[in-house]
Design an enzyme around this catalytic site. Structure first.
Site, mmCIF file in Angstrom:
data_model
loop_
_atom_site.group_PDB
_atom_site.id
_atom_site.type_symbol
_atom_site.label_atom_id
_atom_site.label_comp_id
_atom_site.label_asym_id
_atom_site.label_seq_id
_atom_site.Cartn_x
_atom_site.Cartn_y
_atom_site.Cartn_z
ATOM 1 N N ASN A 126 0.634 -1.025 0.291
ATOM 2 C CA ASN A 126 -0.039 -0.148 -0.083
ATOM 3 C C ASN A 126 1.292 1.525 -0.090
ATOM 4 O O ASN A 126 1.873 1.550 1.321
ATOM 5 C CB ASN A 126 -1.036 0.005 1.353
ATOM 6 C CG ASN A 126 -1.818 1.505 1.779
ATOM 7 O OD1 ASN A 126 -1.919 1.811 0.413
ATOM 8 N ND2 ASN A 126 -1.701 1.482 2.592
ATOM 9 N N GLY A 127 0.837 1.856 -1.169
ATOM 10 C CA GLY A 127 1.491 3.141 -1.152
ATOM 11 C C GLY A 127 2.168 3.367 -2.321
ATOM 12 O O GLY A 127 1.248 3.021 -3.625
ATOM 13 N N CYS A 260 0.082 10.463 6.736
ATOM 14 C CA CYS A 260 -1.142 10.510 6.150
ATOM 15 C C CYS A 260 -1.946 12.142 6.268
ATOM 16 O O CYS A 260 -2.985 10.915 6.589
ATOM 17 C CB CYS A 260 -1.614 10.623 4.313
ATOM 18 S SG CYS A 260 -2.774 10.618 3.802
ATOM 19 N N CYS A 463 1.991 14.058 6.929
ATOM 20 C CA CYS A 463 2.682 15.055 5.232
ATOM 21 C C CYS A 463 1.283 15.558 5.024
ATOM 22 O O CYS A 463 0.276 15.020 4.906
ATOM 23 C CB CYS A 463 2.319 13.456 4.501
ATOM 24 S SG CYS A 463 2.438 14.188 2.889
#
Length: 490
Positions: A126-127, A260, A463
């Site tokens: 994931n990413g 995030c 972020c």
């Protein structure tokens, strides 16, 4: 036999940021793949294009199944699940953030598998790897043959070229060469492995189920299998789980966390826990901050369902203005519908959302939504509210203006497609033809997520590049393609 086709994306859901992907793994339970299927079902909001499961059984070895579409349509049949036996399994649900978007092939569906000298391994990622193009070019020049268009496959090829003595060692070496964001769930014949990138951009949590363990993108997926949430995997941490328990170490250079912040706003399910705090409570707090910063005299606070609901409740509680379900969502819309002719496309939002006219007529309405991306859906919803007889329409947005694309696992439009990239708040309000439009400030968002002094510009804990344009990892691939970073002095 013809290749199965991915179900078409819903033609009326093109004005939201797309979730990245979801990963899940279980070790030490009978028929682990069944638990993984349940976990993926709970993570379906993170990716609806496709899903896959890899399992290992001591008698049958590694097996896999990959399908396009929803988990419920592909991983509930006993015949299908019988093909992935064993006490160890991992899975992945996908929304393409790299590779052939809109042209997904079955070869792009994770988990990816590789056979090494010391045995097989599968990974689910994931990413987004921001130096994937450079890595791919280098690997191909050295003889690697790629089977997919996904950036995640680079990890398998880097592992194959490593001289590490074990698969976890090879994974460490591979991930040290990777830039960007990654939460990885992987497996060998006997081990379940979880890794987060040094900045901890994407989420990953650890749970306990019976004598076994689970790794998941979110805690809500632990709940569905009856697993106990133990803790979040820390930024830069690798956990290796086998019959002896959980072994943890930190193979990367320590860096300040940059989780995030949009996970709090929209991506994660409201019944998940992030940073020790309920996502629902955080979103309600965002609504309260939004009301403090941007009050307006009105009669009703209405959410844009479903993602705006907790923030709308918070706005109502803080402002004292009554909350009402002024817009009702059709829960049975699904991804596929009739072929959207132009006439039907113009009706698109009405097929998914309908205004509760009896509540709206004659009222001054505050609509609370999580974000404004292109603005197309916001404008259509405003028109629906006015058509139902509202006197005024005021938008309140539970995130700052999204003015910059994300390169860490979120499918954001190009910057020139983002309304906030070229318009001020006032210009956006005029463009949408609403009585007012206000966003929560970046400081207000930080206060709502628990950083009570607001955003420390010297070292924010999250972020927030999609709002600020300040990228914690340089998106080198995109710069090579011509993307212009925000000037340092801006």
């Amino acid at each position: 036999m013809p290749m199965p086709q991915m179900p078409p994306a819903h033609p009326f859901d093109d004005d939201k940021l797309r979730e990245e992907c979801g990963v899940f793994g279980v070790v030490g339970v009978q028929d682990a793949a069944n638990f993984v299927a349940l976990g993926l079902h709970a993570l379906q909001h993170r990716g609806q294009e496709a899903g896959g499961i890899v399992s290992h059984d001591p008698a049958e070895g590694f097996n896999s199944v990959r399908r396009f579409g929803y988990v419920r349509d592909n991983f509930t049949s006993q015949d299908v699940m019988a093909t992935v036996p064993g006490p160890l399994a991992i899975g992945h649900v996908r929304y393409s953030t790299a590779g052939s978007k809109g042209q997904t092939a079955i070869r792009d569906v994770q988990p990816f598998f590789g056979e090494f000298a010391m045995g097989g391994a599968a990974i689910a990622h994931n990413g987004n790897i921001t130096n994937a193009n450079a890595l791919r070019r280098e690997l191909i020049e050295r003889g690697s043959i790629f089977q997919s268009s996904s950036d995640s496959e680079c990890i398998i090829h880097l592992m194959a070229r490593s001289m590490g003595r074990s698969i976890p060692d090879r994974m460490e070496e591979a991930l040290r060469k990777v830039e960007g964001a990654f939460s990885v769930v992987a497996m060998t014949r006997t081990k379940l492995i979880g890794v987060r990138d040094p900045l901890g951009v994407r989420p990953l949590v650890l749970g306990k189920i019976g004598d076994g363990y689970a790794l998941s993108s979110e805690t809500c997926a632990l709940d569905i299998i009856g697993a106990e949430f133990i803790r979040e995997i820390k930024p830069g941490e690798m956990v290796v789980i086998n019959d002896e328990g959980v072994q943890s170490h930190f193979p990367f250079r320590p860096q300040p966390s940059k989780f995030c912040i949009f996970e709090h706003v929209y991506f994660s399910r409201p019944d998940s826990i992030l940073g020790g705090r309920s996502v629902y409570e955080t979103r309600e707090a965002i609504g309260r901050e939004l009301a403090k910063e941007n009050p307006v005299d009105a009669d009703l606070v209405c959410p844009v369902p479903d993602s705006g609901t907790p923030a709308a409740i918070g706005y109502s509680l803080e402002s004292g203005i009554p909350y009402a379900m002024g817009i009702i969502r059709n829960q049975y819309m699904g991804r596929t519908f009739i072929e959207p002719t132009e006439q039907i496309r113009n009706m698109g939002v009405r097929l998914k959302l309908n205004v509760n006219r009896a509540l709206i007529e004659g009222k001054r309405v505050i609509l609370v939504d999580d974000s404004v991306v292109r603005g197309t859906t916001s404008r259509k919803i405003k028109e629906m509210i006015l058509d139902a007889g509202a006197k005024e329409v005021h938008f309140r947005i539970a995130s700052p203006p999204t003015a910059w694309p994300c390169f860490y696992g979120v499918d954001t439009p190009d910057r020139d497609k983002l309304l906030a990239a070229s318009m001020s708040e006032e210009q956006m309000a005029e463009h949408l033809a609403v009585d007012s439009l206000k966003f929560i400030s970046l400081d207000g968002l930080y206060r709502a997520v628990g950083q009570f002094q607001g955003r420390d510009k010297a070292c924010p804990q999250y972020c927030d590049a999609c709002f600020s344009g300040e990228y914690p990892v340089t998106p080198s691939d995109m710069i090579d393609r011509g993307f212009e970073m925000k000037p340092a002095a801006e």
